[in-house]
Design a protein around this motif. Sequence first.
Motif, PDB file in Angstrom:
ATOM      1  N   ARG A   1       0.837  -1.209   0.000  1.00 46.04           N
ATOM      2  CA  ARG A   1       0.000   0.000   0.000  1.00 46.04           C
ATOM      3  C   ARG A   1       0.872   1.260   0.000  1.00 46.04           C
TER       4      ARG A   1
ATOM      5  N   ILE B   1      -3.742   7.258  -6.563  1.00 44.55           N
ATOM      6  CA  ILE B   1      -4.563   6.173  -6.012  1.00 44.55           C
ATOM      7  C   ILE B   1      -5.278   6.677  -4.760  1.00 44.55           C
TER       8      ILE B   1
ATOM      9  N   ALA C   1      -9.325   2.863  -1.769  1.00 43.18           N
ATOM     10  CA  ALA C   1      -9.541   1.920  -2.866  1.00 43.18           C
ATOM     11  C   ALA C   1      -8.528   0.781  -2.846  1.00 43.18           C
ATOM     12  N   PHE C   2      -7.457   0.934  -2.070  1.00 38.90           N
ATOM     13  CA  PHE C   2      -6.416  -0.097  -1.999  1.00 38.90           C
ATOM     14  C   PHE C   2      -6.912  -1.213  -1.085  1.00 38.90           C
ATOM     15  N   ARG C   3      -7.508  -2.236  -1.703  1.00 37.74           N
ATOM     16  CA  ARG C   3      -8.076  -3.368  -0.963  1.00 37.74           C
ATOM     17  C   ARG C   3      -7.544  -4.674  -1.554  1.00 37.74           C
TER      18      ARG C   3
ATOM     19  N   ASP D   1      -8.969  -7.242  -2.597  1.00 39.81           N
ATOM     20  CA  ASP D   1      -9.747  -7.811  -3.704  1.00 39.81           C
ATOM     21  C   ASP D   1      -9.582  -7.046  -5.016  1.00 39.81           C
ATOM     22  N   ARG D   2      -8.806  -5.971  -5.017  1.00 40.57           N
ATOM     23  CA  ARG D   2      -8.573  -5.162  -6.223  1.00 40.57           C
ATOM     24  C   ARG D   2      -7.230  -5.526  -6.835  1.00 40.57           C
ATOM     25  N   THR D   3      -7.067  -5.223  -8.117  1.00 39.57           N
ATOM     26  CA  THR D   3      -5.773  -5.401  -8.769  1.00 39.57           C
ATOM     27  C   THR D   3      -5.096  -4.037  -8.872  1.00 39.57           C
TER      28      THR D   3
ATOM     29  N   SER E   1      -3.873  -2.886 -11.520  1.00 43.07           N
ATOM     30  CA  SER E   1      -4.390  -2.315 -12.774  1.00 43.07           C
ATOM     31  C   SER E   1      -5.692  -1.573 -12.532  1.00 43.07           C
ATOM     32  N   GLU E   2      -6.575  -2.166 -11.728  1.00 47.69           N
ATOM     33  CA  GLU E   2      -7.858  -1.519 -11.421  1.00 47.69           C
ATOM     34  C   GLU E   2      -7.649  -0.181 -10.708  1.00 47.69           C
ATOM     35  N   LEU E   3      -6.542  -0.058  -9.996  1.00 44.58           N
ATOM     36  CA  LEU E   3      -6.247   1.177  -9.274  1.00 44.58           C
ATOM     37  C   LEU E   3      -5.579   2.219 -10.171  1.00 44.58           C
TER      38      LEU E   3
ATOM     39  N   ASP F   1      -4.910 -10.268  -7.927  1.00 41.87           N
ATOM     40  CA  ASP F   1      -5.380  -9.224  -7.010  1.00 41.87           C
ATOM     41  C   ASP F   1      -4.334  -8.985  -5.912  1.00 41.87           C
TER      42      ASP F   1
END
Length: 91
Positions: free
Chosen positions: A23, A33, A37-39, A41-43, A45-47, A79
Motif C-alpha cells: 500500500r 490512487i 480503494a487499496f483493498r 480484492d482489487r488489482t 491495474s484496477e487502481l 489481485d
Amino acid sequence: MNGPAESAPGTDSAEEQVLDVLRRTALEIVPEIEPAAFRPDRTLSELGCNSIDRAEIVTLTMEELDIAVPVHEFHQGMDIGTLAALMRKQL
C-alpha cells in the motif's frame, strides 16, 4: 497501525505487513490512487497502475521486505491479496 485493522479473511500479521508495504509503495509510485480503494480484492491495474508502475511497486516492495519471488510466480490480473500472500510465503 492507525485505527482498527481491516484484515481480509485468512490473513495473518506477516501478510498484513506485506499489504502495508504494498500500500505504502503503491501510493508513493502512483499518488493518484485513492487510499481507501487499496483493498486485497482489487488489482493494481484496477487502481490505475500501468505495467511500469506495477513492476516498480512489486520490485520496491520485495526490496523493502528483503525477499525474492521468482518472476514466473506473478500472473497478470493477480489481485492485491493474492500478491501479498505470494510475497508472504518468502518471508
